[in-house]
Design an enzyme around this catalytic site. Structure first.
Site, PDB file in Angstrom:
ATOM      1  N   GLU A  81      82.628 139.019  59.335  1.00  0.00           N
ATOM      2  CA  GLU A  81      82.650 140.021  60.401  1.00  0.00           C
ATOM      3  C   GLU A  81      84.076 140.417  60.781  1.00  0.00           C
ATOM      4  OE1 GLU A  81      78.882 138.108  62.864  1.00  0.00           O
ATOM      5  OE2 GLU A  81      80.845 138.281  63.812  1.00  0.00           O
ATOM      6  N   CYS A  90      89.988 142.653  65.051  1.00  0.00           N
ATOM      7  CA  CYS A  90      89.888 141.193  65.004  1.00  0.00           C
ATOM      8  C   CYS A  90      89.300 140.857  63.632  1.00  0.00           C
ATOM      9  CB  CYS A  90      88.952 140.753  66.136  1.00  0.00           C
ATOM     10  SG  CYS A  90      88.617 139.012  66.112  1.00  0.00           S
ATOM     11  N   CYS A 112      83.142 128.306  59.093  1.00  0.00           N
ATOM     12  CA  CYS A 112      84.284 127.565  59.624  1.00  0.00           C
ATOM     13  C   CYS A 112      83.960 126.078  59.652  1.00  0.00           C
ATOM     14  CB  CYS A 112      84.609 128.046  61.034  1.00  0.00           C
ATOM     15  SG  CYS A 112      86.105 127.297  61.702  1.00  0.00           S
ATOM     16  N   CYS A 124      83.281 124.312  66.590  1.00  0.00           N
ATOM     17  CA  CYS A 124      83.435 124.401  68.044  1.00  0.00           C
ATOM     18  C   CYS A 124      82.060 124.656  68.672  1.00  0.00           C
ATOM     19  CB  CYS A 124      84.404 125.528  68.413  1.00  0.00           C
ATOM     20  SG  CYS A 124      86.056 125.276  67.733  1.00  0.00           S
ATOM     21  N   CYS A 152      80.776 128.311  69.669  1.00  0.00           N
ATOM     22  CA  CYS A 152      81.015 129.392  68.710  1.00  0.00           C
ATOM     23  C   CYS A 152      79.864 129.521  67.715  1.00  0.00           C
ATOM     24  CB  CYS A 152      82.323 129.109  67.977  1.00  0.00           C
ATOM     25  SG  CYS A 152      82.637 130.213  66.608  1.00  0.00           S
ATOM     26  N   CYS A 163      82.558 136.273  67.759  1.00  0.00           N
ATOM     27  CA  CYS A 163      82.662 135.808  66.380  1.00  0.00           C
ATOM     28  C   CYS A 163      81.396 135.121  65.868  1.00  0.00           C
ATOM     29  CB  CYS A 163      83.859 134.875  66.362  1.00  0.00           C
ATOM     30  SG  CYS A 163      83.913 133.638  65.151  1.00  0.00           S
TER      31      CYS A 163
END
Ligand code: SF4
Length: 345
Positions: free
Chosen positions: A89, A103, A110, A114, A117, A332
């Site tokens: 994205e 962005c 990832c 986190c 997220c 995100c």
């Protein structure tokens, strides 16, 4: 196959077709300065060289799979598909006051997990290549060109931890700042990290003019570990040493996502001011884009304002950020997560 970002390979093609350097300058300008189409770029080359350029070079290495335009503000979320079928994205932001920004993502998924997220819930697939990183900017530039806009700011705050893909991210920075290519000022680029000290040190030494943003989110080690498992590897004291060294090159941005009852209490305020005391930082307080699958809730706006005012009264530079693109799941990983779920039912 060669991409338009592979400058050495393109030089070889130039040389074997005996294209004059001034024609190559026009070719590069058509692609990067004027955000032209592939045909615009080919048109400035001698006719006899076009066929070789066309068959040897890939113009776009990402396919634009979806575009979602916000109806409430100037945000557009772009979902790109990589050549091996993964989705990433980017978000184009058109603030009423300010420059057109993008962005961008640096990884597919990832590895940092986190808790707040959507990308962190997907796990890690692979690093993006330099070409895939740059193609997000190129395609966005072509998209906003008919609006009379150019991408002026680039932030690495999309999917992935940029400083766990240091090689490709740093190479992409060279390309973005090259006056012959994207020609973006370093001060218009921000790389955001959860806090990988060695990579932060390499980054600030190599690119002192590019902004570094630390996603701090809590100055309490235990709270931070719950929010960001990566914090176990690099504790706050170690990161503070890095901030002290980085501040020799200028101010560091501190990102602080505000979560109700998690990091917005009195003790969180106290820990934050103690931790940042004496450092030349700028604190961005960020609203939380809630998403299904997470029980976390954002701090309500009046409390965020109060937190910001207390920080200002304590002598810190603070910006209270507002959410953009909330109607298009602009945070995100949210849209890709929805699409992956759709694909699996
Ligand atoms: S917030 Fe950034 S570092 Fe953390 S999981 Fe999401 S993409 Fe990764």
């Amino acid at each position: 196959m060669i991409t338009i970002y592979d400058t050495d390979a393109i030089e070889d093609i130039r040389s074997r077709n005996a294209v004059q350097p001034h024609r190559m300058k026009l070719f590069r300008n058509a692609l990067f300065k004027n955000s032209g189409s592939w045909n615009d770029a080919l048109a400035v080359l001698p006719e006899e060289a076009r066929g070789d350029f066309e068959k040897s070079i890939i113009f776009q290495c990402l396919e634009l799979a979806e575009r979602h335009d916000s109806e409430v503000d100037g945000a557009s979320k772009l979902i790109f598909k990589t050549h091996d079928g993964h989705l990433i994205e980017s978000v184009v932001l058109r603030p009423k006051t300010g420059r057109t920004s993008i962005c961008i993502s640096s990884q597919v998924g990832c590895a940092c997990y986190c808790s707040f997220c959507a990308t962190g819930k997907m796990g890690f697939t692979r690093n993006l290549t330099m070409a895939e990183i740059l193609d997000q900017v190129s395609q966005a530039n072509r998209m906003v060109k008919p609006e009379g806009r150019t991408i002026r700011n680039v932030v690495f705050m999309g999917m992935g931890e940029p400083l766990l893909n240091t090689e490709q991210v740093l190479r992409s920075l060279d390309f973005m700042m090259d006056p012959k290519l994207f020609d973006l000022a370093g001060s218009r680029i921000t790389v955001s990290t959860v806090g990988i000290p060695e990579a932060m040190e390499l980054f600030t030494q190599t690119y002192p003019n590019v902004h570094l943003a630390l996603s701090l989110h809590s100055a309490d080690q235990e709270v931070r570990q719950r929010m960001m498992p990566q914090a176990r590897v690099f504790p706050l004291e170690r990161i503070r040493e890095t901030l002290v060294a980085a501040s020799a090159h200028g101010r560091v941005m501190i990102e602080y996502l505000m979560l109700a009852g998690v990091n917005d209490r009195d003790q969180d305020f106290q820990a934050l001011t103690d931790y940042l005391k004496g450092l030349p930082v700028h604190i961005n307080l960020i609203p939380y884009n809630e998403f299904s699958g997470s029980s976390l809730r954002g701090t309500p706006q009046p409390e965020r304002e109060q937190f910001a005012n207390r920080l200002k009264a304590a002598g810190f530079d603070v910006t209270l950020r507002y959410s953009m693109g909330s109607d298009i799941a602009a945070a995100c990983g949210q849209l890709v997560q929805h699409k992956q779920k759709d694909a699996s039912v």
